[in-house]
Write a protein that holds these residues in place. Structure first.
Motif, PDB file in Angstrom:
ATOM      1  N   LEU A 113      -7.628 -18.676  -2.056  1.00 47.64           N
ATOM      2  CA  LEU A 113      -7.776 -19.232  -0.708  1.00 47.64           C
ATOM      3  C   LEU A 113      -9.163 -18.959  -0.139  1.00 47.64           C
ATOM      4  CD1 LEU A 113      -4.233 -18.385   0.683  1.00 47.64           C
ATOM      5  CD2 LEU A 113      -5.113 -20.658   0.096  1.00 47.64           C
ATOM      6  N   ASP A 114      -9.672 -17.748  -0.356  1.00 49.20           N
ATOM      7  CA  ASP A 114     -11.022 -17.411   0.119  1.00 49.20           C
ATOM      8  C   ASP A 114     -12.067 -18.324  -0.518  1.00 49.20           C
ATOM      9  OD1 ASP A 114      -9.988 -15.349   1.662  1.00 49.20           O
ATOM     10  OD2 ASP A 114     -10.584 -13.760   0.265  1.00 49.20           O
ATOM     11  N   GLU A 117     -11.781 -21.853   0.849  1.00 51.58           N
ATOM     12  CA  GLU A 117     -12.284 -21.892   2.224  1.00 51.58           C
ATOM     13  C   GLU A 117     -13.813 -21.967   2.236  1.00 51.58           C
ATOM     14  OE1 GLU A 117     -11.756 -19.580   6.492  1.00 51.58           O
ATOM     15  OE2 GLU A 117     -11.081 -18.570   4.659  1.00 51.58           O
ATOM     16  N   LYS A 118     -14.458 -21.192   1.376  1.00 50.14           N
ATOM     17  CA  LYS A 118     -15.925 -21.223   1.285  1.00 50.14           C
ATOM     18  C   LYS A 118     -16.420 -22.588   0.803  1.00 50.14           C
ATOM     19  CE  LYS A 118     -16.307 -16.273   0.498  1.00 50.14           C
ATOM     20  NZ  LYS A 118     -16.314 -15.245  -0.525  1.00 50.14           N
ATOM     21  N   ALA A 120     -14.849 -25.440   1.166  1.00 58.43           N
ATOM     22  CA  ALA A 120     -14.623 -26.384   2.263  1.00 58.43           C
ATOM     23  C   ALA A 120     -15.727 -26.259   3.312  1.00 58.43           C
ATOM     24  CB  ALA A 120     -13.254 -26.141   2.893  1.00 58.43           C
ATOM     25  N   ALA A 121     -16.058 -25.032   3.677  1.00 58.13           N
ATOM     26  CA  ALA A 121     -17.097 -24.807   4.688  1.00 58.13           C
ATOM     27  C   ALA A 121     -18.430 -25.393   4.226  1.00 58.13           C
ATOM     28  CB  ALA A 121     -17.236 -23.319   4.983  1.00 58.13           C
ATOM     29  N   ASP A 126     -13.070 -28.510   7.729  1.00 65.53           N
ATOM     30  CA  ASP A 126     -12.306 -27.486   8.433  1.00 65.53           C
ATOM     31  C   ASP A 126     -11.162 -27.063   7.515  1.00 65.53           C
ATOM     32  OD1 ASP A 126     -10.423 -26.063   9.965  1.00 65.53           O
ATOM     33  OD2 ASP A 126     -10.782 -27.271  11.764  1.00 65.53           O
ATOM     34  N   TRP A 127     -11.311 -25.914   6.858  1.00 68.18           N
ATOM     35  CA  TRP A 127     -10.347 -25.473   5.859  1.00 68.18           C
ATOM     36  C   TRP A 127      -8.938 -25.330   6.418  1.00 68.18           C
ATOM     37  CZ3 TRP A 127      -8.755 -25.569   1.234  1.00 68.18           C
ATOM     38  CH2 TRP A 127      -7.805 -24.670   0.768  1.00 68.18           C
ATOM     39  N   ASN A 128      -8.800 -24.719   7.578  1.00 69.96           N
ATOM     40  CA  ASN A 128      -7.466 -24.515   8.144  1.00 69.96           C
ATOM     41  C   ASN A 128      -6.762 -25.838   8.418  1.00 69.96           C
ATOM     42  OD1 ASN A 128      -7.565 -21.682   8.069  1.00 69.96           O
ATOM     43  ND2 ASN A 128      -8.693 -21.621   9.992  1.00 69.96           N
ATOM     44  N   LEU A 131      -5.903 -27.455   4.896  1.00 66.90           N
ATOM     45  CA  LEU A 131      -4.760 -26.810   4.261  1.00 66.90           C
ATOM     46  C   LEU A 131      -3.470 -27.172   4.989  1.00 66.90           C
ATOM     47  CD1 LEU A 131      -3.724 -24.943   2.054  1.00 66.90           C
ATOM     48  CD2 LEU A 131      -4.232 -23.005   3.551  1.00 66.90           C
TER      49      LEU A 131
END
Length: 145
Positions: A113-114, A117-118, A120-121, A126-128, A131
């Motif tokens: 997930l980390d 998220e990176k 996506a950023a 917007d990762w959240n 997801l």
């Protein structure tokens, strides 16, 4: 083990003479992580599935952590590194309706997930929200223990 549900999915699609096999027109993509190549369960069976699959129907990537190096810092290669290497394709497939399943030890999910998220950023995503979208669409499945 974490491979059990995927083995069943893949067996159904590529080994059995079923309607599912004949109707399948997508790509199944297995990213399998193990510490050593001796831990690769069902390798011969997966190889047979690769032979039975149509062109582009089955993609298999291994992350053998104690034997392979990741291209980012030369450290051990884990599932999240394979996903990071293929993030553009992964995100595109999910945005086009693919489903993603995770099975295995629960400790594998935080780094996955980390990493995503990176990624996506870096792409301005917007990762959240992304997801949440995949979860709401029943495309993101996690079965860890």
């Amino acid at each position: 083990t974490g491979i059990a549900p995927f083995r069943a999915f893949l067996h159904r699609l590529f080994m059995e003479d079923t309607v599912a096999r004949h109707m399948f027109g997508g790509t199944a993509w297995l990213v399998l992580g193990v510490p050593t190549s001796g831990g690769l369960l069902y390798k011969e069976e997966i190889d047979a599935m690769m032979n039975n699959a149509g062109p582009g129907q089955l993609k298999v990537d291994y992350a053998i952590s104690r034997e392979m190096k990741n291209p980012f810092d030369g450290g051990k290669l884990y599932v999240q590194h394979v996903m990071q290497q293929n993030a553009e394709e992964l995100f595109k497939r999910l945005d086009n309706g693919a489903s993603c399943y995770f099975c295995g030890l629960k400790g594998m999910m935080p780094p996955i997930l980390d990493t995503l998220e990176k990624v996506a950023a870096a792409q301005g995503i917007d990762w959240n929200a992304k997801l949440k979208q995949w979860k709401d669409n029943h495309q993101w499945h996690v079965e860890v223990y």
